[in-house]
Design a protein around this motif. Structure first.
Motif, short mmCIF file in Angstrom:
data_model
loop_
_atom_site.label_atom_id
_atom_site.label_comp_id
_atom_site.label_asym_id
_atom_site.label_seq_id
_atom_site.Cartn_x
_atom_site.Cartn_y
_atom_site.Cartn_z
N THR A 99 -11.49 2.81 -17.70
CA THR A 99 -11.21 1.96 -16.54
C THR A 99 -11.07 2.83 -15.32
O THR A 99 -10.32 3.81 -15.35
N PHE A 100 -11.78 2.48 -14.26
CA PHE A 100 -11.84 3.29 -13.04
C PHE A 100 -10.90 2.75 -11.98
O PHE A 100 -10.70 1.54 -11.84
N GLY A 101 -10.35 3.67 -11.18
CA GLY A 101 -9.57 3.29 -10.02
C GLY A 101 -10.47 3.04 -8.82
O GLY A 101 -11.69 3.10 -8.93
N ARG B 36 -20.26 -2.98 -11.38
CA ARG B 36 -20.60 -3.28 -9.99
C ARG B 36 -19.58 -2.59 -9.09
O ARG B 36 -18.41 -2.43 -9.47
N GLN B 37 -20.07 -2.18 -7.94
CA GLN B 37 -19.19 -1.53 -6.96
C GLN B 37 -19.39 -2.19 -5.61
O GLN B 37 -20.48 -2.17 -5.05
N ASP B 38 -18.32 -2.76 -5.11
CA ASP B 38 -18.34 -3.40 -3.80
C ASP B 38 -17.83 -2.40 -2.77
O ASP B 38 -17.11 -1.45 -3.11
N PRO B 39 -18.17 -2.60 -1.48
CA PRO B 39 -17.83 -1.61 -0.45
C PRO B 39 -16.38 -1.19 -0.46
O PRO B 39 -15.48 -2.04 -0.46
N GLY B 40 -16.15 0.12 -0.48
CA GLY B 40 -14.80 0.66 -0.41
C GLY B 40 -13.97 0.46 -1.67
O GLY B 40 -12.76 0.68 -1.64
N MET B 41 -14.62 0.07 -2.73
CA MET B 41 -13.86 -0.21 -3.96
C MET B 41 -14.37 0.62 -5.12
O MET B 41 -15.39 1.28 -5.05
N GLY B 42 -13.62 0.56 -6.18
CA GLY B 42 -14.02 1.26 -7.39
C GLY B 42 -15.00 0.45 -8.20
O GLY B 42 -15.58 -0.53 -7.73
N LEU B 43 -15.17 0.86 -9.43
CA LEU B 43 -16.13 0.22 -10.32
C LEU B 43 -15.43 -0.87 -11.13
O LEU B 43 -14.33 -0.67 -11.62
N ARG B 44 -16.09 -1.99 -11.26
CA ARG B 44 -15.59 -3.05 -12.12
C ARG B 44 -16.59 -3.30 -13.24
O ARG B 44 -17.78 -3.48 -13.00
N ALA B 81 -28.81 -16.18 -8.96
CA ALA B 81 -28.09 -15.27 -8.08
C ALA B 81 -27.30 -16.00 -7.00
O ALA B 81 -27.76 -17.02 -6.45
N ALA B 82 -26.12 -15.46 -6.69
CA ALA B 82 -25.26 -15.99 -5.65
C ALA B 82 -24.92 -14.88 -4.66
O ALA B 82 -24.91 -13.70 -5.06
N PRO B 83 -24.63 -15.21 -3.40
CA PRO B 83 -24.29 -14.18 -2.42
C PRO B 83 -23.13 -13.29 -2.88
O PRO B 83 -23.08 -12.10 -2.51
N SER B 84 -22.21 -13.83 -3.69
CA SER B 84 -21.07 -13.04 -4.18
C SER B 84 -21.52 -11.92 -5.12
O SER B 84 -20.72 -11.02 -5.44
N GLN B 85 -22.75 -11.97 -5.56
CA GLN B 85 -23.27 -10.92 -6.45
C GLN B 85 -23.97 -9.80 -5.67
O GLN B 85 -24.49 -8.86 -6.28
N THR B 86 -23.92 -9.88 -4.37
CA THR B 86 -24.38 -8.77 -3.54
C THR B 86 -23.47 -7.58 -3.80
O THR B 86 -22.26 -7.67 -3.63
N SER B 87 -24.07 -6.47 -4.24
CA SER B 87 -23.26 -5.33 -4.65
C SER B 87 -24.19 -4.17 -5.01
O SER B 87 -25.41 -4.30 -4.97
N VAL B 88 -23.59 -3.05 -5.36
CA VAL B 88 -24.35 -1.95 -5.95
C VAL B 88 -24.00 -1.93 -7.44
O VAL B 88 -22.82 -1.93 -7.81
N TYR B 89 -25.02 -1.93 -8.27
CA TYR B 89 -24.83 -1.98 -9.71
C TYR B 89 -25.13 -0.62 -10.32
O TYR B 89 -26.17 -0.01 -10.06
#
Lengths: 110, 110
Positions: A99-101, B36-44, B81-89
């Motif tokens: 799990t990543f931060g 997935r990684q959203d701007p300024g966040m870690g990996l989920r 696809a939905a706009p909420s899935q805009t991200s870097v995978y």
């Protein structure tokens, strides 16, 4: 919720200074890893420390682990402009996935 | 050794369209992951696999499906696809606690 939380969120230092980033976690772990991510790129593994280890070195990197406090720190000595990146901790458990931060963004000014 | 290869690197989708992201690894790793990684966040973690023919849900699986028909490939599908899935995978693979990451797929859903 994230298992690992890095602190600070952002850090700005001058070239040659040392950079320290901290990671706290909530549950028991088998290991803790640190990764670096340059802008727009994937994560690159830096160092892994196991739960029975207290300190580990790799070049200019020093990682400590305090399982009683559920925390780890990453020290980068004599920083360089090329060290500018985001740094993430990841906690590994028996479940086989880490799990990543949210990361610490480090800026090293020349 | 290519490591982990993700295709495509960039993609723009319209809302409701479907697509598949491909991850291929040549290290004979058992474990594979999609984050997935959203701007300024870690990996989920979206989904992961502990071996050929197996898949499991991660932290944010809704709206995604995966398949691991061959050990070296891990596919991530978006059915609508939905706009909420805009991200870097990011795709990753591992044999032990050390993860090897791909360079990412930047997906924009308009």
């Amino acid at each position: 919720s994230q298992q690992g939380e890095e602190d600070p969120q952002a850090l700005s230092i001058q070239e040659g200074e040392n950079a320290t980033m901290n990671c706290s976690y909530k549950t028991s772990i088998n290991n803790l890893q640190w990764y670096r991510q340059n802008s727009g790129r994937g994560l690159v593994h830096l160092i892994l420390i196991r739960s029975n280890e207290r300190e580990k070195h790799s070049g200019r990197l020093r990682v400590t682990l305090d399982t009683s406090k559920k925390s780890s720190s990453l020290l980068i000595t004599a920083s360089r402009a090329a060290d500018t990146a985001s740094y993430f901790c990841a906690t590994g458990t028996n479940a086989g996935k880490s799990t990543f931060g949210d990361g610490t963004t480090l800026t090293v000014k020349p | 050794n290519a490591g982990v290869t993700q295709t495509p690197k960039f993609r723009v989708l319209k809302t409701g369209q479907s697509m598949t992201l491909l991850c291929a690894q040549d290290m004979n790793h058992e474990y594979m992951y999609w984050y997935r990684q959203d701007p300024g966040m870690g990996l989920r973690l979206i989904h992961y696999s502990v071996g050929e023919g197996t898949t499991a849900k991660g932290e944010v699986p809704d709206g995604y499906n995966v398949s691991r028909l061959k050990k070296q490939n891990f596919l991530l599908g978006l059915e609508s696809a939905a706009p909420s899935q805009t991200s870097v995978y990011f795709c990753a693979s591992s044999q032990t606690a050390l993860y090897t990451f791909g360079s990412g797929t930047r997906l924009t859903v308009v």
